[in-house]
Design a protein around this motif. Sequence first.
Motif, PDB file in Angstrom:
ATOM      1  N   ILE A   5       0.829  -1.216   0.000  1.00  0.00           N
ATOM      2  CA  ILE A   5       0.000   0.000   0.000  1.00  0.00           C
ATOM      3  C   ILE A   5       0.861   1.263   0.000  1.00  0.00           C
ATOM      4  CG2 ILE A   5      -1.780   1.307   1.234  1.00  0.00           C
ATOM      5  CD1 ILE A   5      -2.805  -1.492   2.220  1.00  0.00           C
ATOM      6  N   PRO A   6       1.794   1.434   0.951  1.00  0.00           N
ATOM      7  CA  PRO A   6       2.603   2.653   0.876  1.00  0.00           C
ATOM      8  C   PRO A   6       3.498   2.707  -0.361  1.00  0.00           C
ATOM      9  CG  PRO A   6       3.282   1.310   2.763  1.00  0.00           C
ATOM     10  CD  PRO A   6       2.057   0.685   2.176  1.00  0.00           C
ATOM     11  N   ILE A   7       3.978   1.552  -0.824  1.00  0.00           N
ATOM     12  CA  ILE A   7       4.825   1.558  -2.018  1.00  0.00           C
ATOM     13  C   ILE A   7       4.043   2.096  -3.212  1.00  0.00           C
ATOM     14  CG2 ILE A   7       6.017   0.101  -3.701  1.00  0.00           C
ATOM     15  CD1 ILE A   7       6.868  -1.679  -1.336  1.00  0.00           C
ATOM     16  N   VAL A   8       2.848   1.590  -3.408  1.00  0.00           N
ATOM     17  CA  VAL A   8       2.017   2.055  -4.527  1.00  0.00           C
ATOM     18  C   VAL A   8       1.696   3.542  -4.372  1.00  0.00           C
ATOM     19  CG1 VAL A   8      -0.283   1.852  -5.556  1.00  0.00           C
ATOM     20  CG2 VAL A   8       1.055  -0.194  -5.091  1.00  0.00           C
ATOM     21  N   ALA A  33      -0.836  14.952  -3.059  1.00  0.00           N
ATOM     22  CA  ALA A  33      -1.009  15.167  -1.619  1.00  0.00           C
ATOM     23  C   ALA A  33      -1.844  14.048  -0.994  1.00  0.00           C
ATOM     24  CB  ALA A  33      -1.656  16.525  -1.365  1.00  0.00           C
ATOM     25  N   TRP A  34      -2.881  13.621  -1.685  1.00  0.00           N
ATOM     26  CA  TRP A  34      -3.731  12.541  -1.163  1.00  0.00           C
ATOM     27  C   TRP A  34      -2.964  11.228  -1.103  1.00  0.00           C
ATOM     28  CZ3 TRP A  34      -8.205  13.898  -4.983  1.00  0.00           C
ATOM     29  CH2 TRP A  34      -8.826  15.077  -4.571  1.00  0.00           C
ATOM     30  N   LEU A  35      -2.243  10.917  -2.180  1.00  0.00           N
ATOM     31  CA  LEU A  35      -1.467   9.672  -2.199  1.00  0.00           C
ATOM     32  C   LEU A  35      -0.397   9.670  -1.104  1.00  0.00           C
ATOM     33  CD1 LEU A  35      -1.119   9.198  -6.043  1.00  0.00           C
ATOM     34  CD2 LEU A  35      -2.155   7.552  -4.458  1.00  0.00           C
ATOM     35  N   ILE A  38      -2.188   8.989   2.295  1.00  0.00           N
ATOM     36  CA  ILE A  38      -2.575   7.581   2.431  1.00  0.00           C
ATOM     37  C   ILE A  38      -1.330   6.712   2.627  1.00  0.00           C
ATOM     38  CG2 ILE A  38      -3.615   5.613   1.237  1.00  0.00           C
ATOM     39  CD1 ILE A  38      -5.444   7.744  -0.183  1.00  0.00           C
ATOM     40  N   GLY A  39      -0.281   6.989   1.845  1.00  0.00           N
ATOM     41  CA  GLY A  39       0.959   6.242   1.976  1.00  0.00           C
ATOM     42  C   GLY A  39       1.584   6.375   3.351  1.00  0.00           C
ATOM     43  N   LEU A  40       1.529   7.559   3.921  1.00  0.00           N
ATOM     44  CA  LEU A  40       2.100   7.762   5.258  1.00  0.00           C
ATOM     45  C   LEU A  40       1.320   6.996   6.321  1.00  0.00           C
ATOM     46  CD1 LEU A  40       3.084  11.524   5.135  1.00  0.00           C
ATOM     47  CD2 LEU A  40       4.617   9.563   5.359  1.00  0.00           C
ATOM     48  N   VAL A  41       0.009   7.040   6.252  1.00  0.00           N
ATOM     49  CA  VAL A  41      -0.803   6.306   7.224  1.00  0.00           C
ATOM     50  C   VAL A  41      -0.528   4.809   7.109  1.00  0.00           C
ATOM     51  CG1 VAL A  41      -3.167   5.679   7.859  1.00  0.00           C
ATOM     52  CG2 VAL A  41      -2.602   8.064   7.397  1.00  0.00           C
ATOM     53  N   LEU A  77      10.575   6.916   4.915  1.00  0.00           N
ATOM     54  CA  LEU A  77       9.442   7.437   5.685  1.00  0.00           C
ATOM     55  C   LEU A  77       9.688   8.884   6.109  1.00  0.00           C
ATOM     56  CD1 LEU A  77       6.718   7.050   7.043  1.00  0.00           C
ATOM     57  CD2 LEU A  77       7.897   5.990   8.970  1.00  0.00           C
ATOM     58  N   ILE A  78      10.892   9.178   6.566  1.00  0.00           N
ATOM     59  CA  ILE A  78      11.225  10.553   6.967  1.00  0.00           C
ATOM     60  C   ILE A  78      11.123  11.495   5.768  1.00  0.00           C
ATOM     61  CG2 ILE A  78      13.122  12.036   7.742  1.00  0.00           C
ATOM     62  CD1 ILE A  78      13.981   9.602   9.540  1.00  0.00           C
ATOM     63  N   LEU A  79      11.684  11.072   4.630  1.00  0.00           N
ATOM     64  CA  LEU A  79      11.596  11.908   3.430  1.00  0.00           C
ATOM     65  C   LEU A  79      10.149  12.077   2.965  1.00  0.00           C
ATOM     66  CD1 LEU A  79      14.675  10.710   1.351  1.00  0.00           C
ATOM     67  CD2 LEU A  79      14.394  12.878   2.565  1.00  0.00           C
ATOM     68  N   ALA A  80       9.336  11.042   3.106  1.00  0.00           N
ATOM     69  CA  ALA A  80       7.922  11.145   2.728  1.00  0.00           C
ATOM     70  C   ALA A  80       7.180  12.121   3.650  1.00  0.00           C
ATOM     71  CB  ALA A  80       7.265   9.771   2.754  1.00  0.00           C
ATOM     72  N   ILE A  81       7.543  12.139   4.927  1.00  0.00           N
ATOM     73  CA  ILE A  81       6.926  13.104   5.847  1.00  0.00           C
ATOM     74  C   ILE A  81       7.307  14.529   5.441  1.00  0.00           C
ATOM     75  CG2 ILE A  81       6.962  13.968   8.227  1.00  0.00           C
ATOM     76  CD1 ILE A  81       7.241  10.964   9.088  1.00  0.00           C
TER      77      ILE A  81
END
Length: 134
Positions: A5-8, A33-35, A38-41, A77-81
């Motif tokens: 899920i987060p990869i996609v 922004a939505w993706l 969702i990816g972070l959650v 994860l840090i970079l995604a945040i």
Amino acid sequence: MLVPIPIVCFVGTLVTDIAYWSTANLQWANFSAWLLSIGLVASVFAGLAGAIDFFGDRAIRRLRPAWIHASGNALALILAIVNAFVHSRDAYTSVVPTGLILSALVVVILLVTGWNGAELIHRHRVGVQPGERA
């Protein structure tokens, strides 16, 4: 089963960032922004499961690919945040160039950590029952 899920979502963020960069259609920035959200959650749950595996088994921690996999996923994860905060800005500045660069970095890191994760499963048999095919 939580990992895809987060990869996609993070790969989708890169795709929608590129689409926004190419078209300047605001909806692509919204999709990004939505993706990301969702990816972070989803990555919180995947990260918790991964941390339990990593810290719960000393044999796993002895494997070099496990360290690359765990630290790379933490970095992604840090970079995604950070990317989520960048994407919360006004549309153009949320994607070009910083958001696009961060999205690409996350995907590259996920390619490396995915390779190491596959090596853990197929070569080191982590999470595979004896006699079971990986």
